[in-house]
Design an enzyme around this catalytic site. Structure first.
Site, PDB file in Angstrom:
ATOM      1  N   GLY A 169       0.810  -1.219   0.000  1.00 40.05           N
ATOM      2  CA  GLY A 169       0.000   0.000   0.000  1.00 40.05           C
ATOM      3  C   GLY A 169       0.844   1.271   0.000  1.00 40.05           C
ATOM      4  N   GLU A 187      -4.121   5.646   7.442  1.00 42.82           N
ATOM      5  CA  GLU A 187      -3.343   4.494   7.944  1.00 42.82           C
ATOM      6  C   GLU A 187      -3.512   4.445   9.467  1.00 42.82           C
ATOM      7  OE1 GLU A 187      -1.211   1.761   6.933  1.00 42.82           O
ATOM      8  OE2 GLU A 187      -1.332   1.564   9.118  1.00 42.82           O
ATOM      9  N   ASN A 233      -8.666   5.311  11.223  1.00 42.92           N
ATOM     10  CA  ASN A 233      -9.210   4.048  10.722  1.00 42.92           C
ATOM     11  C   ASN A 233     -10.064   4.340   9.482  1.00 42.92           C
ATOM     12  OD1 ASN A 233     -10.840   1.659  10.341  1.00 42.92           O
ATOM     13  ND2 ASN A 233     -10.105   1.034  12.367  1.00 42.92           N
ATOM     14  N   CYS A 406       9.143  -3.083 -14.106  1.00 43.28           N
ATOM     15  CA  CYS A 406       8.926  -2.355 -15.360  1.00 43.28           C
ATOM     16  C   CYS A 406       7.951  -3.165 -16.199  1.00 43.28           C
ATOM     17  CB  CYS A 406      10.266  -2.200 -16.078  1.00 43.28           C
ATOM     18  SG  CYS A 406      10.166  -1.281 -17.610  1.00 43.28           S
ATOM     19  N   GLY A 488      -5.633 -17.487   4.372  1.00 47.24           N
ATOM     20  CA  GLY A 488      -6.437 -16.456   5.043  1.00 47.24           C
ATOM     21  C   GLY A 488      -7.677 -16.185   4.215  1.00 47.24           C
TER      22      GLY A 488
HETATM   23  P1  NAD Z   1       0.257  -4.983   4.818  1.00 48.99           P
HETATM   24  O1  NAD Z   1      -0.309  -5.973   5.762  1.00 48.99           O
HETATM   25  O2  NAD Z   1       1.733  -4.836   4.722  1.00 48.99           O
HETATM   26  O3  NAD Z   1      -0.333  -3.522   5.124  1.00 48.99           O
HETATM   27  C1  NAD Z   1      -1.684  -3.254   5.376  1.00 48.99           C
HETATM   28  C2  NAD Z   1      -1.774  -1.882   6.040  1.00 48.99           C
HETATM   29  O4  NAD Z   1      -3.142  -1.529   6.231  1.00 48.99           O
HETATM   30  C3  NAD Z   1      -1.107  -1.857   7.407  1.00 48.99           C
HETATM   31  O5  NAD Z   1      -0.172  -0.810   7.437  1.00 48.99           O
HETATM   32  C4  NAD Z   1      -2.255  -1.632   8.369  1.00 48.99           C
HETATM   33  O6  NAD Z   1      -1.889  -0.896   9.511  1.00 48.99           O
HETATM   34  C5  NAD Z   1      -3.252  -0.887   7.515  1.00 48.99           C
HETATM   35  N1  NAD Z   1      -4.638  -1.036   7.971  1.00 48.99           N
HETATM   36  C6  NAD Z   1      -5.289  -2.180   8.303  1.00 48.99           C
HETATM   37  N2  NAD Z   1      -6.556  -1.926   8.640  1.00 48.99           N
HETATM   38  C7  NAD Z   1      -6.732  -0.585   8.524  1.00 48.99           C
HETATM   39  C8  NAD Z   1      -7.832   0.257   8.709  1.00 48.99           C
HETATM   40  N3  NAD Z   1      -9.016  -0.211   9.104  1.00 48.99           N
HETATM   41  N4  NAD Z   1      -7.670   1.578   8.487  1.00 48.99           N
HETATM   42  C9  NAD Z   1      -6.477   2.083   8.097  1.00 48.99           C
HETATM   43  N5  NAD Z   1      -5.387   1.306   7.914  1.00 48.99           N
HETATM   44  C10 NAD Z   1      -5.515  -0.015   8.106  1.00 48.99           C
HETATM   45  O7  NAD Z   1      -0.379  -5.331   3.385  1.00 48.99           O
HETATM   46  P2  NAD Z   1       0.183  -4.897   1.945  1.00 48.99           P
HETATM   47  O8  NAD Z   1       1.322  -5.761   1.576  1.00 48.99           O
HETATM   48  O9  NAD Z   1       0.334  -3.428   1.881  1.00 48.99           O
HETATM   49  O10 NAD Z   1      -1.057  -5.347   1.015  1.00 48.99           O
HETATM   50  C11 NAD Z   1      -2.297  -4.678   1.103  1.00 48.99           C
HETATM   51  C12 NAD Z   1      -3.350  -5.384   0.269  1.00 48.99           C
HETATM   52  O11 NAD Z   1      -3.056  -5.226  -1.119  1.00 48.99           O
HETATM   53  C13 NAD Z   1      -3.425  -6.886   0.520  1.00 48.99           C
HETATM   54  O12 NAD Z   1      -4.770  -7.294   0.565  1.00 48.99           O
HETATM   55  C14 NAD Z   1      -2.729  -7.473  -0.672  1.00 48.99           C
HETATM   56  O13 NAD Z   1      -3.149  -8.794  -0.966  1.00 48.99           O
HETATM   57  C15 NAD Z   1      -3.140  -6.491  -1.757  1.00 48.99           C
HETATM   58  N6  NAD Z   1      -2.210  -6.453  -2.907  1.00 48.99           N
HETATM   59  C16 NAD Z   1      -2.658  -5.931  -4.079  1.00 48.99           C
HETATM   60  C17 NAD Z   1      -1.792  -5.855  -5.160  1.00 48.99           C
HETATM   61  C18 NAD Z   1      -2.212  -5.290  -6.459  1.00 48.99           C
HETATM   62  O14 NAD Z   1      -1.568  -5.541  -7.481  1.00 48.99           O
HETATM   63  N7  NAD Z   1      -3.221  -4.470  -6.502  1.00 48.99           N
HETATM   64  C19 NAD Z   1      -0.481  -6.296  -5.060  1.00 48.99           C
HETATM   65  C20 NAD Z   1      -0.063  -6.784  -3.861  1.00 48.99           C
HETATM   66  C21 NAD Z   1      -0.916  -6.834  -2.785  1.00 48.99           C
END
Ligand code: NAD
Length: 558
Positions: A169, A187, A233, A406, A488
């Protein structure tokens, strides 16, 4: 225990192919989110099962002969088998489970008994490069959204509302900045906000919504983009914004919402009470998390009604929230909030263009410059590649071993990799370079709410393609081939294939790189051509023209 990837030109293994994979394993822990728990990203995505497995794997890699294959099963080593010099050095399968057993409940109970892990997409395949890996994708996505809805290429007068600054993110504000967009990212963890602020990814960190809205309003009015992080949140802040006069141009989210137990902080919890509540009553935590996600989704619908462009960015938020939404609301969520792949990126995947990446095993930034320069100059017919490399150099702080994502397509990937292999051979680059990609790629992924939502031939949930991909990658001699399934909240939702190939400067590597990379993205083109996408059919035709990059694709139409 902390792990740092080895740099330099000294080998600890019997070949560069094995040394490369060892360095990449070390690297995912160096750049991972909670390395002490072996957690790399996406809430609980792990590199290996446990520290014993880590030691056994690193020992095996040090001893591995080039005619042997290390076999990994759900993050632990189970055998070293004699194969041959053109076979993969590592094959890995993580948490692949038959349909009826691939449930969240079974996953969590096996997880608690230390019988399984969630390998993420790139975590247990040792291909994760921190936020750098997803930055190109988020950039392409926002660029496509700007073009589609506003007919703009940059937009200093617009802003994005999103949430989540974790492993993936945290790419969001940086990608948006490349398009001159302002961001307000919510966040819940102050440490994540400070971390990104310290490395320049955020301009401002605030804990008051009115001040944050004032900051983005000023930034867009002055056309001076700003990346604002807001402590809070998302389940509370999104509804508050929907109820205010403020109207973001684009709304999305990248909390780890796919996992209702470990990934999404329910409203009313602190980070500390979340951890203890999860131990006491995990079912309640999941219910509360889904109720909070529903509140966030309702706010997203409301903002969509008021004129924001709203989409889901690959975190299963809609699926999780819809478990507690009324039927009518559920229908609205899927009708009005598209997934990012279907809405914006499929035309690229149809041409085999996706998140390709390289990792510089020497750790030397000069080597990185040589690869970047090659990528910038080899494809003049696609000026967007040079533009991206230029932007990435300016905006993306390095994490771990120098690495770059890339978006290259069919034939381009192998052409670049072979050119880099030559540069390794003649000493322009001091040590081998590893090539890989995200699992969310043209052939590599099936996830009916992410990569393959709304496929034209209704193949959204068909896992044949990533499985065929893995078979072809092994046949093509890739150095590591991994097949992952969901864990999960992704349990029962996804199947993916991952690949890594090492350019060690040898002739054998040139053959492996050309074969495996063409097979991989070529299958992606064929998948989309079979499904009836015109861009893919054009790419097939183009591959047969003289001078085209890559082998001709011999599609059988039926
Ligand atoms: P992560 O666990 O490293 O980070 C998640 C973040 O969200 C944490 O910092 C946490 O504190 C925050 N968070 C959780 N609940 C919250 C809330 N209610 N309000 C505000 N903040 C909150 O996860 P990540 O590696 O950043 O991945 C995030 C998501 O993106 C996952 O579901 C992952 O599968 C998905 N993802 C998408 C892509 C894509 O190509 N679009 C690629 C990789 C991952």
């Amino acid at each position: 225990m902390s792990v740092t990837a080895c740099r330099g030109t000294q080998l600890r293994c019997r070949s560069w192919r094995a040394e490369a994979l060892l360095r990449l394993l070390e690297n995912v822990l160096e750049v991972g989110e909670r390395p002490e728990e072996l957690v790399v990203y996406a809430s609980i995505g792990k590199a290996v099962k446990d520290w014993d497995a880590y030691r056994q794997i690193t020992d095996a890699l040090r001893r591995l002969g080039e005619d042997q294959t290390l076999v990994l099963q759900t993050g632990r080593p189970v055998a070293v088998l004699n194969t041959h010099a053109a076979a993969p050095m590592v094959v890995s399968a993580v948490n692949n489970t038959v349909g009826n057993w691939a449930t969240e409940e079974r996953f969590y109970s096996r997880l608690a008994e230390h019988k399984t892990i969630w390998g993420g997409l790139t975590a247990a395949a040792w291909q994760y490069i921190g936020r750098q890996g997803v930055l190109g994708g988020t950039y392409e996505l926002l660029r496509a959204a700007l073009g589609r809805h506003f007919q703009e290429t940059t937009a200093p007068h617009r802003w994005v509302l999103t949430a989540g600054l974790g492993g993936m993110g945290s790419s969001q504000p940086i990608s948006a900045r490349m398009l001159q967009l302002s961001t307000l990212t919510v966040e819940a963890d102050p440490a994540k906000l400070s971390r990104l602020h310290a490395t320049g990814g955020l301009d401002l960190v605030l804990d008051d919504l009115s001040e944050a809205l004032a900051a983005v309003t000023t930034a867009t009015a002055k056309r001076c983009p700003s990346a604002v992080g807001l402590l809070g949140n998302a389940a509370e802040i999104f509804p508050a914004i929907a109820a205010s006069d403020a109207l973001p141009d684009i709304v999305t989210d990248q909390t780890a919402a796919h996992d209702a137990r470990y990934g999404y902080l329910p409203a009313g919890y602190t980070l500390e009470t979340w951890t203890s509540a999860r131990e006491r009553d995990p079912g309640r935590v999941e219910r509360d998390a889904r109720a909070s996600m529903a509140a966030q989704i309702r706010a997203m619908l409301e903002l969509g009604d008021r004129g924001s462009v709203v989409f889901e960015n690959g975190n299963n938020l809609r699926v999780q929230a819809s478990q507690v939404l009324e039927e009518g609301e559920r229908g609205r969520v899927f009708a009005e909030i598209p997934g990012f792949m279907e809405a914006y990126l499929r035309p690229l995947f149809s041409r085999g263009i996706g998140p390709f990446r390289w990792m510089i095993l020497s750790g030397d930034e000069h080597d990185m410059k040589v690869v970047d320069d090659l990528a910038s100059t080899m494809f003049p017919e696609r000026p967007e590649i040079a533009r991206w490399i230029n932007l990435a150099r300016r905006h993306i702080p390095l994490q771990g071993l120098p690495a770059r994502s890339c978006w290259l397509g069919y034939g381009e990937r192998s052409a670049l990799a072979v050119a880099v292999n030559e540069a390794v051979a003649d000493g322009r680059i001091t040590a081998p370079v590893a090539f890989s990609r995200d699992h969310l790629d043209s052939a590599g992924m099936t996830h009916p709410r992410i990569g393959t939502e709304g496929m034209r031939d209704d193949s959204d949930g068909v896992t044949d393609w990533p499985l065929l991909d893995a078979m072809l990658l092994a046949a093509g001699g890739a150095d590591l081939v991994a097949v992952h399934s969901g864990g999960g909240g992704y349990s029962g939702w996804m199947q993916s294939a991952g690949v890594t190939i090492v350019a060690d400067g040898t002739q054998a590597a040139a053959i492996r790189l050309r074969r495996a990379l063409d097979l991989d993205s070529g299958l992606g083109v064929i998948r989309h051509a079979t499904a009836g996408y015109g861009e893919a059919l054009d790419a097939v035709e183009k591959s047969q023209q003289p001078g085209a990059h890559g082998e001709p694709l011999n599609l059988i139409q039926n």
